[in-house]
Design an enzyme around this catalytic site. Structure first.
Site, PDB file in Angstrom:
ATOM      1  N   HIS A  58       0.839  -1.206   0.000  1.00  0.00           N
ATOM      2  CA  HIS A  58       0.000   0.000   0.000  1.00  0.00           C
ATOM      3  C   HIS A  58       0.872   1.254   0.000  1.00  0.00           C
ATOM      4  O   HIS A  58       0.573   2.231  -0.683  1.00  0.00           O
ATOM      5  CB  HIS A  58      -0.868   0.051   1.260  1.00  0.00           C
ATOM      6  N   LYS A  88      -0.714  -6.773  -7.832  1.00  0.00           N
ATOM      7  CA  LYS A  88      -0.942  -8.075  -7.197  1.00  0.00           C
ATOM      8  C   LYS A  88      -2.392  -8.513  -7.425  1.00  0.00           C
ATOM      9  O   LYS A  88      -2.670  -9.673  -7.671  1.00  0.00           O
ATOM     10  CB  LYS A  88      -0.624  -8.032  -5.711  1.00  0.00           C
ATOM     11  N   LYS A 111       3.492  -9.156  -0.576  1.00  0.00           N
ATOM     12  CA  LYS A 111       2.907  -8.509   0.615  1.00  0.00           C
ATOM     13  C   LYS A 111       1.389  -8.557   0.509  1.00  0.00           C
ATOM     14  O   LYS A 111       0.822  -8.287  -0.560  1.00  0.00           O
ATOM     15  CB  LYS A 111       3.342  -7.045   0.685  1.00  0.00           C
ATOM     16  N   SER A 112       0.748  -8.900   1.624  1.00  0.00           N
ATOM     17  CA  SER A 112      -0.709  -8.952   1.665  1.00  0.00           C
ATOM     18  C   SER A 112      -1.144  -8.796   3.115  1.00  0.00           C
ATOM     19  O   SER A 112      -0.487  -9.322   4.023  1.00  0.00           O
ATOM     20  CB  SER A 112      -1.190 -10.308   1.133  1.00  0.00           C
ATOM     21  N   SER A 113      -2.260  -8.104   3.313  1.00  0.00           N
ATOM     22  CA  SER A 113      -2.785  -7.974   4.681  1.00  0.00           C
ATOM     23  C   SER A 113      -3.132  -9.356   5.229  1.00  0.00           C
ATOM     24  O   SER A 113      -3.119  -9.583   6.431  1.00  0.00           O
ATOM     25  CB  SER A 113      -4.033  -7.093   4.690  1.00  0.00           C
ATOM     26  N   ARG A 114      -3.450 -10.292   4.351  1.00  0.00           N
ATOM     27  CA  ARG A 114      -3.860 -11.637   4.791  1.00  0.00           C
ATOM     28  C   ARG A 114      -2.675 -12.508   5.223  1.00  0.00           C
ATOM     29  O   ARG A 114      -2.882 -13.576   5.804  1.00  0.00           O
ATOM     30  CB  ARG A 114      -4.658 -12.345   3.696  1.00  0.00           C
TER      31      ARG A 114
END
Ligand code: PAF
Length: 282
Positions: free
Chosen positions: A37, A150, A185-188
């Site tokens: 982000h 992504k 990268k991922s919030s999950r």
């Protein structure tokens, strides 16, 4: 940084910026921000005079059995990170602000673009994404809006929405940001336990393998996908949802790589659904 929770506050501030003659960028997010982000925010800062971020976990893009309730949220931390990027305003509405009582108007891509890849198992997802993104574009009226590659299917569908609905905004796609070991990268990623975190590397390793085969001259989609599938299949914690090669603009399946190509995957690692992809252009 201005923290706005209502549409009216955002409109008043943007109108003031317009009076000053400055350009405005929008970075829509669901919060729990990571470097992916932040790279969008930095692109926004580099290309626009003022950057607005939205932080809103959008209920309409989650299916009934998906992780809407569990989705990680930490607005205070998000604000601290946003502030460091030079973000001028964050829009953090309550659900009722964007979806008032009786809400019944949606924006939907009524084509296979929204039914293939992630659309197969997430049939309402892109309707929710298009609806909230079009609302955010109407509210903020940015010159440019920034999205990560992504979510490549999301990016292609948003580009199509902007074209089809003649929206006056430039959509900017920004490169995938990865951990040092390759994981996108991922919030999950927060859902992964240490063993799963290690297992999740099979996605980025499959991406690297696919890219290598293409670089070596392989153009047969089946050959590339088989090699990637075999690599992921060798990971006991991985459950493949799809690994597909499609046209990068229409998302139609392809047999041979030519023009603009997207090779995308969704893989469960334990209970966590992760996505990754690479794009290639001849
Ligand atoms: O990519 C996301 O985080 C979301 O799908 C978006 C674009 C913010 C819409 O809710």
């Amino acid at each position: 940084m201005i923290i706005a929770t209502t549409i009216a506050e955002v409109r008043t501030q943007v109108a003031e910026w317009r009076r000053q003659g400055v350009t405005v960028g929008l970075v829509p997010t669901m919060g729990y921000l990571h470097e992916g982000h932040l790279s969008l925010l930095l692109s926004g800062g580099a290309q626009c005079d003022r950057t607005v971020a939205s932080v809103f976990v959008n209920p309409t893009q989650f299916g009934p059995n998906e992780d809407f309730d569990a989705y990680p949220r930490d607005f205070e931390r998000d604000c601290a990170l946003l502030e460091r990027t030079g973000c001028a305003m964050v829009f953090h509405p309550e659900a009722e602000e964007l979806y008032p009582d009786g809400f019944c108007t949606y924006v939907e891509n009524d084509s296979d673009m929204a039914r293939v890849l992630c659309g197969r198992t997430r049939p309402i997802h892109f309707r929710g994404v298009c609806t909230v993104v079009s609302k955010l574009l109407h509210i903020v009226t940015p010159d440019k809006a920034f999205f990560g590659q992504k979510d490549a299917q999301q990016l292609a569908i948003i580009r199509r929405m902007v074209r089809d609905l003649s929206m006056d905004v430039e959509i900017v796609g920004c490169p995938i940001v990865r951990e040092p070991d390759g994981l996108a990268k991922s919030s999950r990623n927060i859902y992964l336990n240490p063993q799963e975190r290690q297992a999740a590397l099979c996605l980025s390793k499959a991406v690297t393998l696919g890219q290598k085969l293409v670089t070596e001259g392989q153009r047969d989609a089946k050959t590339i996908l088989s090699a990637m599938l075999a690599l992921i299949d060798a990971e006991p914690l991985a459950q493949i949802e799809y690994v597909s090669a499609v046209d990068g603009n229409t998302l139609a399946p392809i047999q041979r790589l030519s023009g603009t190509v997207l090779v995308a995957m969704a893989v469960y690692i334990g209970k966590t659904r992760l996505i990754d992809n690479f794009s290639w252009e001849e």
